[in-house]
Write a protein that holds these residues in place. Structure first.
Motif, PDB file in Angstrom:
ATOM      1  N   LEU A  26      -7.481   3.349 -13.137  1.00 59.42           N
ATOM      2  CA  LEU A  26      -6.049   3.082 -12.970  1.00 59.42           C
ATOM      3  C   LEU A  26      -6.033   2.346 -11.607  1.00 59.42           C
ATOM      4  N   VAL A  27      -5.178   0.943 -11.667  1.00 58.99           N
ATOM      5  CA  VAL A  27      -5.022   0.041 -10.598  1.00 58.99           C
ATOM      6  C   VAL A  27      -3.544   0.388 -10.095  1.00 58.99           C
ATOM      7  N   ALA A  28      -3.771   0.589  -8.631  1.00 59.86           N
ATOM      8  CA  ALA A  28      -2.280   0.650  -8.057  1.00 59.86           C
ATOM      9  C   ALA A  28      -2.342  -0.036  -6.643  1.00 59.86           C
ATOM     10  N   LEU A  29      -1.177  -0.543  -6.260  1.00 59.44           N
ATOM     11  CA  LEU A  29      -1.013  -1.370  -4.960  1.00 59.44           C
ATOM     12  C   LEU A  29       0.456  -0.910  -4.568  1.00 59.44           C
ATOM     13  N   THR A  30       0.524  -1.122  -3.159  1.00 56.33           N
ATOM     14  CA  THR A  30       1.929  -0.829  -2.748  1.00 56.33           C
ATOM     15  C   THR A  30       2.547  -2.182  -2.760  1.00 56.33           C
ATOM     16  N   ALA A  31       3.990  -2.087  -2.771  1.00 59.93           N
ATOM     17  CA  ALA A  31       4.789  -3.165  -2.814  1.00 59.93           C
ATOM     18  C   ALA A  31       6.132  -2.921  -2.077  1.00 59.93           C
ATOM     19  N   TYR A  32       6.663  -3.788  -1.431  1.00 57.01           N
ATOM     20  CA  TYR A  32       7.927  -3.484  -0.808  1.00 57.01           C
ATOM     21  C   TYR A  32       9.108  -4.573  -1.063  1.00 57.01           C
ATOM     22  N   THR A  33       8.673  -5.821  -1.728  1.00 60.08           N
ATOM     23  CA  THR A  33       9.664  -6.871  -1.818  1.00 60.08           C
ATOM     24  C   THR A  33       9.452  -7.372  -3.178  1.00 60.08           C
ATOM     25  N   ALA A  34      10.425  -8.180  -3.657  1.00 61.00           N
ATOM     26  CA  ALA A  34      10.329  -8.545  -4.969  1.00 61.00           C
ATOM     27  C   ALA A  34       9.458  -9.548  -5.126  1.00 61.00           C
ATOM     28  N   PRO A  35       9.319 -10.579  -4.222  1.00 66.67           N
ATOM     29  CA  PRO A  35       8.001 -11.712  -4.618  1.00 66.67           C
ATOM     30  C   PRO A  35       6.645 -10.936  -4.679  1.00 66.67           C
ATOM     31  N   MET A  36       6.514 -10.076  -3.795  1.00 69.28           N
ATOM     32  CA  MET A  36       5.140  -9.630  -3.822  1.00 69.28           C
ATOM     33  C   MET A  36       5.175  -8.547  -5.174  1.00 69.28           C
ATOM     34  N   ALA A  37       5.941  -7.810  -5.577  1.00 72.13           N
ATOM     35  CA  ALA A  37       5.876  -7.130  -6.987  1.00 72.13           C
ATOM     36  C   ALA A  37       5.594  -8.060  -8.139  1.00 72.13           C
ATOM     37  N   ARG A  38       6.417  -9.127  -7.986  1.00 70.29           N
ATOM     38  CA  ARG A  38       6.089 -10.093  -9.175  1.00 70.29           C
ATOM     39  C   ARG A  38       4.687 -10.734  -9.255  1.00 70.29           C
ATOM     40  N   LEU A  39       4.012 -11.007  -8.076  1.00 72.90           N
ATOM     41  CA  LEU A  39       2.822 -11.339  -8.021  1.00 72.90           C
ATOM     42  C   LEU A  39       1.704 -10.238  -8.308  1.00 72.90           C
ATOM     43  N   LEU A  40       1.956  -8.795  -8.156  1.00 70.61           N
ATOM     44  CA  LEU A  40       1.067  -7.654  -8.563  1.00 70.61           C
ATOM     45  C   LEU A  40       1.217  -7.368  -9.779  1.00 70.61           C
ATOM     46  N   ASP A  41       2.380  -7.302 -10.324  1.00 71.67           N
ATOM     47  CA  ASP A  41       2.839  -6.651 -11.597  1.00 71.67           C
ATOM     48  C   ASP A  41       1.831  -6.831 -12.662  1.00 71.67           C
ATOM     49  N   ASP A  42       1.203  -7.897 -13.087  1.00 73.02           N
ATOM     50  CA  ASP A  42       0.635  -8.203 -14.214  1.00 73.02           C
ATOM     51  C   ASP A  42      -0.791  -7.327 -14.061  1.00 73.02           C
ATOM     52  N   ALA A  43      -1.390  -7.344 -12.683  1.00 75.51           N
ATOM     53  CA  ALA A  43      -2.879  -6.903 -12.443  1.00 75.51           C
ATOM     54  C   ALA A  43      -2.617  -5.198 -12.231  1.00 75.51           C
ATOM     55  N   CYS A  44      -1.386  -4.638 -12.136  1.00 73.46           N
ATOM     56  CA  CYS A  44      -1.193  -3.158 -11.794  1.00 73.46           C
ATOM     57  C   CYS A  44      -0.752  -2.245 -12.629  1.00 73.46           C
ATOM     58  N   ASP A  45      -1.123  -1.125 -12.892  1.00 70.67           N
ATOM     59  CA  ASP A  45      -0.398  -0.142 -13.705  1.00 70.67           C
ATOM     60  C   ASP A  45       0.640   0.438 -12.933  1.00 70.67           C
ATOM     61  N   LEU A  46       0.557   0.677 -11.649  1.00 70.75           N
ATOM     62  CA  LEU A  46       1.630   1.318 -10.820  1.00 70.75           C
ATOM     63  C   LEU A  46       1.576   0.613  -9.359  1.00 70.75           C
ATOM     64  N   LEU A  47       3.099   0.400  -9.172  1.00 72.57           N
ATOM     65  CA  LEU A  47       3.430  -0.162  -7.916  1.00 72.57           C
ATOM     66  C   LEU A  47       3.856   0.879  -7.173  1.00 72.57           C
ATOM     67  N   LEU A  48       3.438   1.238  -5.698  1.00 66.58           N
ATOM     68  CA  LEU A  48       4.116   2.287  -5.108  1.00 66.58           C
ATOM     69  C   LEU A  48       4.962   1.690  -4.115  1.00 66.58           C
ATOM     70  N   VAL A  49       6.252   2.187  -4.006  1.00 67.24           N
ATOM     71  CA  VAL A  49       6.958   1.345  -2.751  1.00 67.24           C
ATOM     72  C   VAL A  49       6.812   2.585  -1.662  1.00 67.24           C
ATOM     73  N   GLY A  50       5.721   2.618  -0.911  1.00 62.98           N
ATOM     74  CA  GLY A  50       5.386   3.480  -0.006  1.00 62.98           C
ATOM     75  C   GLY A  50       6.153   3.377   1.254  1.00 62.98           C
ATOM     76  N   ASP A  51       6.381   4.583   1.967  1.00 63.31           N
ATOM     77  CA  ASP A  51       6.982   4.633   3.226  1.00 63.31           C
ATOM     78  C   ASP A  51       6.060   3.964   4.309  1.00 63.31           C
ATOM     79  N   SER A  52       4.863   3.663   3.925  1.00 63.80           N
ATOM     80  CA  SER A  52       4.129   2.708   4.711  1.00 63.80           C
ATOM     81  C   SER A  52       4.731   1.247   5.167  1.00 63.80           C
ATOM     82  N   THR A  53       5.807   1.197   4.403  1.00 62.29           N
ATOM     83  CA  THR A  53       6.525  -0.076   4.695  1.00 62.29           C
ATOM     84  C   THR A  53       7.087   0.130   6.292  1.00 62.29           C
ATOM     85  N   GLY A  54       7.302   1.054   6.702  1.00 64.63           N
ATOM     86  CA  GLY A  54       7.840   1.517   7.973  1.00 64.63           C
ATOM     87  C   GLY A  54       6.873   0.889   9.115  1.00 64.63           C
TER      88      GLY A  54
END
Length: 289
Positions: A26-54
């Motif tokens: 399974l492939v996952a990455l963090t995302a916090y913004t719409a542009p980044m989510a758009r770039l990551l979406d096709d490659a990832c099974d899961l996007l984590l909106v992590g509190d690492s955004t802090g």
């Protein structure tokens, strides 16, 4: 990307992730913004909106100051930018530890206000009961064992786990408890490789390693770390790009052009005296009419 196209794609769900146990990684990455989510979406099974955004986006020294409102705002952005990957949102420190009812209130806000497919909670003595309470009420939950960033003040820093037999047993027990309570997946962070492999073999839910082992069922990283956005990255991160230096170069070139009055040129100027529209075509999401 049209709304119609988004509606044609079925998002990956918690059962989809759970059923991948022992299958293709399974492939996952963090995302916090719409542009980044758009770039990551096709490659990832899961996007984590992590509190690492802090730490990544807000400049805090830990994840502790992050609020529920911040997580919801970032979650809304990631949902708007993605269409395929499952989106899971961290419940931040202080929003779920008091009791299952408090966790349910926080999770309901997240699910209703973002449209995300699940929430993530870090392990602790009371957390299995909380996971069970949420799952029984229709909220998919991802667990998190090993190094738990929200416990930074208890641990005295971000410290890897599994150095002693007792510590290894504790982390393994937490993974078992979270899975038995109904977690559809478990993040295993900052643990000895043998412990990560042992957890992955022992529990029924898929594991996402971060600073753990290639033997986990999948991997997750903070996107900005693997893209080389920071001068320092943890030992367990492989840099797949060095965007910090590229951004520095680009900004420097822009600054030089502005100071030399080379930018904007005719091609970048509206109605520049020729009576013709600008040469640049408008982007679909342009903000200037």
């Amino acid at each position: 990307m049209s709304t119609h196209r988004k509606s044609e794609v079925r998002r990956i769900s918690a059962p989809d992730i759970f059923q991948r146990k022992g299958g293709d990684p399974l492939v996952a990455l963090t995302a916090y913004t719409a542009p980044m989510a758009r770039l990551l979406d096709d490659a990832c099974d899961l996007l984590l909106v992590g509190d690492s955004t802090g730490m990544v986006a807000h400049g805090f020294s830990s994840t502790v100051p992050v609020t529920l409102d911040m997580m919801i705002l970032h979650g809304q952005a990631v949902m708007r930018g993605s269409r395929k990957a499952m989106v899971v949102i961290d419940l931040p420190f202080g929003s779920y530890e008091a009791n299952p009812e408090a966790a349910y209130g926080a999770a309901v806000r997240v699910m209703k206000e973002t449209g995300a497919q699940g929430v993530k909670v870090e392990s602790g003595p009371t957390i299995p009961d909380t996971i069970r309470y949420l799952v029984d009420r229709g909220i998919p939950v991802m667990g998190h064992v090993g190094l738990c960033p929200q416990a930074v003040n208890i641990d005295g820093g971000f410290k890897a786990k599994g150095r002693t037999a007792a510590e290894r047993q504790s982390v393994l027990a937490q993974a078992h408890a979270a899975t038995e309570a109904g977690a559809f997946a478990i993040v295993v962070e900052g643990v000895a490789e043998s412990l990560a492999r042992g957890i992955t073999k022992a529990i029924g839910a898929p594991t996402f390693g971060i600073g753990a082992s290639a033997g986990c069922d999948g991997q997750i990283l903070v996107t900005e770390d693997m893209l080389g956005m920071f001068e320092w990255t943890p030992k367990f991160v492989r840099r797949y790009a060095n965007l910090a230096s590229e951004i520095t170069r680009a900004v420097g070139a822009y600054a030089e052009d502005v100071r030399a009055r080379r930018f904007p040129a005719a091609a970048e100027t509206y109605f520049n005296g020729t009576g013709q529209p600008p040469l640049l075509e408008a982007a679909p999401d342009q903000r200037l009419s």
